[in-house]
Design a protein around this motif. Structure first.
Motif, PDB file in Angstrom:
ATOM      1  N   GLU A 489      25.059   2.055  27.056  1.00  0.00           N
ATOM      2  CA  GLU A 489      24.775   1.844  25.431  1.00  0.00           C
ATOM      3  C   GLU A 489      25.143   0.967  24.647  1.00  0.00           C
ATOM      4  OE1 GLU A 489      23.815   6.374  26.837  1.00  0.00           O
ATOM      5  OE2 GLU A 489      24.621   6.619  24.857  1.00  0.00           O
ATOM      6  N   THR A 490      26.156   1.008  23.658  1.00  0.00           N
ATOM      7  CA  THR A 490      27.498   1.034  22.734  1.00  0.00           C
ATOM      8  C   THR A 490      27.172  -0.870  22.854  1.00  0.00           C
ATOM      9  OG1 THR A 490      28.690   2.048  22.874  1.00  0.00           O
ATOM     10  CG2 THR A 490      28.915  -0.110  21.507  1.00  0.00           C
ATOM     11  N   THR A 491      27.200  -1.543  24.584  1.00  0.00           N
ATOM     12  CA  THR A 491      27.041  -2.306  24.887  1.00  0.00           C
ATOM     13  C   THR A 491      25.086  -3.308  23.999  1.00  0.00           C
ATOM     14  OG1 THR A 491      28.990  -2.674  26.724  1.00  0.00           O
ATOM     15  CG2 THR A 491      26.971  -4.782  26.164  1.00  0.00           C
ATOM     16  N   GLU A 492      24.160  -2.656  24.863  1.00  0.00           N
ATOM     17  CA  GLU A 492      23.201  -3.059  23.913  1.00  0.00           C
ATOM     18  C   GLU A 492      23.021  -2.868  22.636  1.00  0.00           C
ATOM     19  OE1 GLU A 492      21.140   0.617  26.333  1.00  0.00           O
ATOM     20  OE2 GLU A 492      21.274  -0.853  28.410  1.00  0.00           O
ATOM     21  N   TRP A 493      23.595  -1.725  21.763  1.00  0.00           N
ATOM     22  CA  TRP A 493      22.944  -2.138  20.652  1.00  0.00           C
ATOM     23  C   TRP A 493      24.169  -3.202  20.370  1.00  0.00           C
ATOM     24  CZ3 TRP A 493      26.916  -2.963  17.146  1.00  0.00           C
ATOM     25  CH2 TRP A 493      26.637  -2.548  15.529  1.00  0.00           C
ATOM     26  N   MET A 494      25.241  -3.790  21.219  1.00  0.00           N
ATOM     27  CA  MET A 494      25.883  -5.366  20.373  1.00  0.00           C
ATOM     28  C   MET A 494      25.032  -6.280  21.051  1.00  0.00           C
ATOM     29  SD  MET A 494      28.567  -5.676  18.939  1.00  0.00           S
ATOM     30  CE  MET A 494      29.862  -4.370  18.587  1.00  0.00           C
ATOM     31  N   VAL A 495      24.190  -6.078  21.733  1.00  0.00           N
ATOM     32  CA  VAL A 495      23.387  -7.130  22.411  1.00  0.00           C
ATOM     33  C   VAL A 495      21.934  -7.456  21.623  1.00  0.00           C
ATOM     34  CG1 VAL A 495      21.981  -8.247  24.304  1.00  0.00           C
ATOM     35  CG2 VAL A 495      24.567  -7.040  24.471  1.00  0.00           C
ATOM     36  N   SER A 496      21.840  -6.141  20.819  1.00  0.00           N
ATOM     37  CA  SER A 496      20.246  -6.557  19.881  1.00  0.00           C
ATOM     38  C   SER A 496      20.569  -6.454  18.588  1.00  0.00           C
ATOM     39  CB  SER A 496      20.369  -4.956  19.661  1.00  0.00           C
ATOM     40  OG  SER A 496      20.758  -4.120  19.247  1.00  0.00           O
ATOM     41  N   GLN A 497      22.239  -7.015  18.125  1.00  0.00           N
ATOM     42  CA  GLN A 497      21.968  -7.182  16.813  1.00  0.00           C
ATOM     43  C   GLN A 497      21.710  -8.643  16.373  1.00  0.00           C
ATOM     44  OE1 GLN A 497      22.116  -4.718  14.322  1.00  0.00           O
ATOM     45  NE2 GLN A 497      22.383  -2.937  16.503  1.00  0.00           N
ATOM     46  N   SER A 498      21.196  -8.814  15.963  1.00  0.00           N
ATOM     47  CA  SER A 498      21.226 -10.452  15.560  1.00  0.00           C
ATOM     48  C   SER A 498      22.581 -11.325  14.756  1.00  0.00           C
ATOM     49  CB  SER A 498      19.963 -10.824  15.461  1.00  0.00           C
ATOM     50  OG  SER A 498      19.558 -10.263  13.739  1.00  0.00           O
ATOM     51  N   ASP A 499      22.010 -10.671  13.899  1.00  0.00           N
ATOM     52  CA  ASP A 499      23.779 -10.443  12.552  1.00  0.00           C
ATOM     53  C   ASP A 499      24.409 -10.363  12.710  1.00  0.00           C
ATOM     54  OD1 ASP A 499      25.006 -11.051  10.185  1.00  0.00           O
ATOM     55  OD2 ASP A 499      23.947  -9.699   8.903  1.00  0.00           O
ATOM     56  N   SER A 500      25.107 -11.450  13.120  1.00  0.00           N
ATOM     57  CA  SER A 500      27.016 -11.443  13.853  1.00  0.00           C
ATOM     58  C   SER A 500      27.899  -9.961  12.816  1.00  0.00           C
ATOM     59  CB  SER A 500      27.677 -12.821  13.881  1.00  0.00           C
ATOM     60  OG  SER A 500      27.543 -13.746  12.693  1.00  0.00           O
ATOM     61  N   ASN A 501      27.664 -10.755  11.921  1.00  0.00           N
ATOM     62  CA  ASN A 501      28.512  -9.268  11.152  1.00  0.00           C
ATOM     63  C   ASN A 501      28.195  -8.495  11.591  1.00  0.00           C
ATOM     64  OD1 ASN A 501      30.229 -11.055   9.689  1.00  0.00           O
ATOM     65  ND2 ASN A 501      28.515 -11.026   7.346  1.00  0.00           N
ATOM     66  N   HIS A 502      27.176  -7.605  11.904  1.00  0.00           N
ATOM     67  CA  HIS A 502      26.973  -6.284  12.868  1.00  0.00           C
ATOM     68  C   HIS A 502      27.586  -6.401  13.699  1.00  0.00           C
ATOM     69  CE1 HIS A 502      24.572  -5.012   9.700  1.00  0.00           C
ATOM     70  NE2 HIS A 502      23.231  -5.901   9.619  1.00  0.00           N
ATOM     71  N   ARG A 503      28.132  -7.220  14.953  1.00  0.00           N
ATOM     72  CA  ARG A 503      28.788  -7.326  16.183  1.00  0.00           C
ATOM     73  C   ARG A 503      30.242  -7.060  15.212  1.00  0.00           C
ATOM     74  NH1 ARG A 503      26.242 -11.135  20.742  1.00  0.00           N
ATOM     75  NH2 ARG A 503      24.172 -10.215  20.213  1.00  0.00           N
ATOM     76  N   PHE A 504      30.424  -8.535  14.360  1.00  0.00           N
ATOM     77  CA  PHE A 504      31.847  -8.912  13.754  1.00  0.00           C
ATOM     78  C   PHE A 504      32.762  -7.019  13.365  1.00  0.00           C
ATOM     79  CE2 PHE A 504      30.992 -13.576  13.728  1.00  0.00           C
ATOM     80  CZ  PHE A 504      31.022 -13.374  14.783  1.00  0.00           C
TER      81      PHE A 504
END
Lengths: 575, 575
Positions: A489-504
């Motif tokens: 689920e967390t990976t899905e959340w990561m993949v769905s973030q288009s703003d890289s800062n949310h991933r970082f």
């Protein structure tokens, strides 16, 4: 405190956890037999125990020192280097054409780990040379290959990587070292490089520098970087070290640890260099080298963890202090390992080391499978595991070394004990070859750029194994499956973030959470192979019941995004 | 990298978080005004910024050294010690009868923290002397008080604690140093003590050793230990340092950090000593001293964290590297603090520091309330908070210092930068004054021996505050309430375990989980005081959303008991 090479542990991991037999079943590695593997591991282990381990503390005290422009190594290092070279340990995975053994990186990793446990400062030298060999094999022209590879593989010469400049660290693209073509096939290299491990030393006849520099009118950033071979001594007509090149060591750094490994500031004053690979394609060449070097650094982390664990366990089994009330007479020893809290520390160190080592060796195995099969599945698997192996392996190296000090109590803070050195030496492994933060950013950006395919394939493997043994191992398989679901689920959340800062913003806790789950996967695999009454099953149980639960906090952190972070100004932090 | 004393932060914590006004409302501390507090904090801050901070690196490089039997301190330490003594900073909390200021320990703690941030090595000296002053005030007879207290409070003389012997560390009861009565009121002390901080130095005229030893025919274990004052120079008829006593420094330890703080092996060869307190009651006297010293060490941890955070933040606000894409222009600085991962590290450092400092100062405040009111509630609260403050404060000190290195990247590993020193110096704080494992065992055994009353009272406070603000701060209050509920259940589990090994096996994760929840409580309190649009509210949100979730994994670990641990033999660990 003698080091004992854990040869049986590597063999168990090879046979039951990381799929070494699949590697040996490929055409590329079909000559690798179990006998060869056993013999090499035992032989390397012996050199590490007898020759390298005694140098660990000598090197820490004496340091590598710069005298009259030349780096002088501590007592015994020259002889130990020679023993490594003569054993063929520089070129285990190098191609036989140049004199290498052509063996899998998985095997090299186990050998490198033993060296790292025994004497990390010295082991960094072959690691650098191995990376250089790989880069030359992949990118250099035949002339350079013929000149340099046999010398590097035999250890007569040794190699360095020159990337960093004062203003260009994690942002390599900002480098300014210049390379001007002379028209005769050579280039004039001018600039300063910092943090050059083994930039000079007195153990080899020549030092071969791979230097990143810019050609005139090169594009800005990483697209304008080229790679050059710039040796300390120019090869003469016989291919031996000849005339001195226009380069020198400016100074050595005074570091927190790794004192016997000289970290040089290098100055190139119109030095002669040769292009390696295509013009402006230096970053690609360097990345070949760096990716495997990252697995190499992961292994440095697990190597330090092994050394620190052995050290702490040996102390704890010897030190008598306080009374305990151990209900299980079978395990009572009358020393501090009987204390529940000391035992908790030691078991946690062992459990984390197993997890980190299994991840690092699985990554090496994926690289080997990629090399042998050229299958994109394996390339993607290796690419995905690399940042996890590097960051988690070195995090575990630091944590185990720190806990090793704690097991020693007051003695841990005293340098003579040797526990503190593991901690000081290990500290840099979380920084060099890309900081662990950079690894995490690589994981959530580049390594999830496939929409998460590589990540989901790995999570699928975790879930498949867990499901397959629910009937017999529900206590372990259940929590692991649940954890892997949160990871999915967390990976899905990561993949769905288009703003890289949310991933970082969540990159580091995501990487750590992923590693926690993967560690559980390999522990379960180990328990299944060794049987329910084995020590391995008991260790797996400890990990899954006590350490795996950390994934929840980490993955919750990972999903929080960047808004809160950027809502805090730096003034808020100063207040 | 100049240190800036965070005076406003202490004042905020005093006024809004730890209940300093309640302390000042007691008869004992009724003279303590806001003006006095402000003036003292500012004055002490100035000394730390201007006099102590410049010595931090000097001390690390020069070390305290043993020359001809005498310890010589690094350049500038004598003058800085004199500045501390002249400012009255040794005896802030000492009784006015002996020349002390008689101020709350909470205030002393803030002052000590500033000293610790600026130069931990030097600060350890006043901390030891403060502990000795307290022990003498509580247990010594009038003659000893009159002789020693004015000299200690003025800093003319300084104090040490002599507990440990090679075979008697955490198990103090195993000590063998002998004390034989001479019949003239003095005793002949013979034995060797190790790890004696400031066992000798050249900053004071006399060194006063409080030594634990056994009288002839004393009962075995801790019940047969008595406490003695054994000065380096015997007081003459005028009460000044006179004839040399029969004691000397055998050697100094070579330590990982805290190089300027001499850690001595002390030899007593029939030295003259005076009994402090009753015969065989030395442990009780020593515990008075150690309990507050534990809060003092907690504050060393937070002090190092403050220094390391300032250091890292200053670097990050200055260092340009890489490109970022910060959507919030208001916070973009063009330096590496713009990177989400760097900002995550800095904010987490700040959030953990706030939590640890609030816990340590709350503990000091509870001690002050106990001193002033003699109410058993406050004694119990102080006793319960002490091990949490010590272990969490020093864990945070180490973690923040380690992350400070990481923020610096490659520069962090280079000693000139100064980041590494915080990490090396902080390491011992998790070990001395009772290792953090011992603290955790104290928490789950002695401090839960009341059936959990003190623990549940504290959890009740957390829940009451959370419930009181659910309407306005559900996002923070909700998760905190849930976490405190898990903590309550885990505490019930702990209390219900009759086999102490089950408690001990989970002691460290339990303590850490408790600290995580308490940290959330104080963050919420801070947010409520500062208002919803404040930086403090944003910091509280970061802590509660990203760091508090760690409690779940820790408390799950805490409830696992000892069976799995003891099922693993040490052979399993060697394998």
């Amino acid at each position: 405190m003698p080091y004992v090479a854990p040869v049986a542990e590597y063999k168990f991991l090879f046979d039951h956890v990381v799929g070494f037999s699949d590697i040996c079943a490929t055409a590329r590695f079909e000559d690798v037999s179990s006998d060869i593997t056993d013999a090499l591991l035992s032989e390397a282990g012996k050199v590490c125990e007898e020759v390298l381990a005694p140098l660990q503390r000598v090197g820490d005290i004496q340091h590598a020192v710069l005298k009259d422009g030349v780096v002088v190594m501590p007592d015994g290092f020259k002889e130990a280097y020679r023993a490594l070279a003569d054993g063929g340990w520089m070129g285990i995975s190098a191609h036989p054409d140049g004199g290498g053994m052509g063996l899998p990186l998985t095997l090299t990793s186990a050998v490198n780990e033993m060296m790292a446990s025994a004497c990390l400062s010295l082991q960094l030298n072959p690691l650098m040379t191995q990376g250089q060999i790989e880069a030359l094999e992949a990118h250099a022209d035949d002339k350079i290959k013929q000149t340099y590879l046999p010398k590097l593989i035999s250890g007569e010469w040794s190699g360095t990587m020159n990337l960093t400049e004062p203003q260009a660290g994690s942002d390599v693209g900002a480098l300014t070292t210049r390379a001007v073509p002379r028209g005769d096939g050579t280039f004039e290299i001018t600039g300063q490089k910092i943090y050059i491990s083994y930039g000079d030393h007195d153990m080899a006849e020549n030092i071969c520098h791979l230097v990143l520099a810019r050609l005139p009118n090169a594009p800005a950033g990483t697209k304008g970087i080229s790679l050059f071979m710039v040796p300390k001594y120019l090869p003469d007509d016989n291919g031996d070290a000849g005339q001195a090149n226009a380069l020198h060591v400016v100074s050595l750094e005074h570091k927190m640890g790794l004192h016997a490994s000289p970290t040089a500031v290098m100055q190139y004053d119109g030095a002669t260099g040769w292009l390696v690979g295509a013009e402006h394609a230096g970053m690609a060449a360097m990345f070949t080298m760096m990716n495997n070097a990252r697995v190499g650094v992961a292994i440095q982390g697990t190597g330090v963890a092994e050394g620190a664990l052995q050290h702490a366990l040996s102390y704890a089994r010897d030190r008598k202090q306080g009374r305990t009330n151990v209900s299980n007479d079978a395990v009572a020893t009358g020393t501090i390992v009987d204390h529940a809290d000391v035992r908790r520390m030691l078991v946690a160190m062992k459990a984390d080391l197993f997890a980190a080592r299994a991840i690092a060796l699985s990554c090496a195995a994926a690289i080997d499978m990629g090399t042998a099969t050229r299958d994109t599945f394996w390339h993607a698997r290796a690419a995905f595991l690399t940042p996890i192996a590097k960051a988690f392996g070195t995090d575990v190296g630091m944590a185990v070394a720190a806990e090793g000090i704690q097991v020693h109590g007051g003695m841990g803070f005293i340098e003579e004990t040797g526990a503190a050195q593991y901690s000081r030496d290990a500290r840099v492994t979380a920084i060099y070859e890309g900081t662990n933060g950079i690894q995490a950013m690589d994981l959530v950006a580049r390594k999830l750029a496939d929409g998460g395919d590589a990540a989901f394939a790995l999570i699928e493997e975790v879930q498949t194994q867990a499901e397959s043994c629910r009937g017999t191992h529900e206590g372990l398989a259940g929590p692991l499956w649940e954890a892997s679901e949160t990871l999915r689920e967390t990976t899905e959340w990561m993949v769905s973030q288009s703003d890289s800062n949310h991933r970082f913003a969540g990159a580091v806790p995501y990487l750590r959470g992923f590693a926690r789950v993967l560690g559980g996967h390999y522990h379960l695999k180990s328990a299944l192979a060794a049987g329910p009454d084995s020590g391995r099953a008991r260790l797996a149980r400890f990990y899954i019941k006590r350490l795996l639960p950390e994934h929840a906090g980490l993955l919750a952190h990972a999903r929080e995004g960047a808004d809160d972070l950027y809502a805090l100004s730096t003034e808020d932090l100063l207040a």
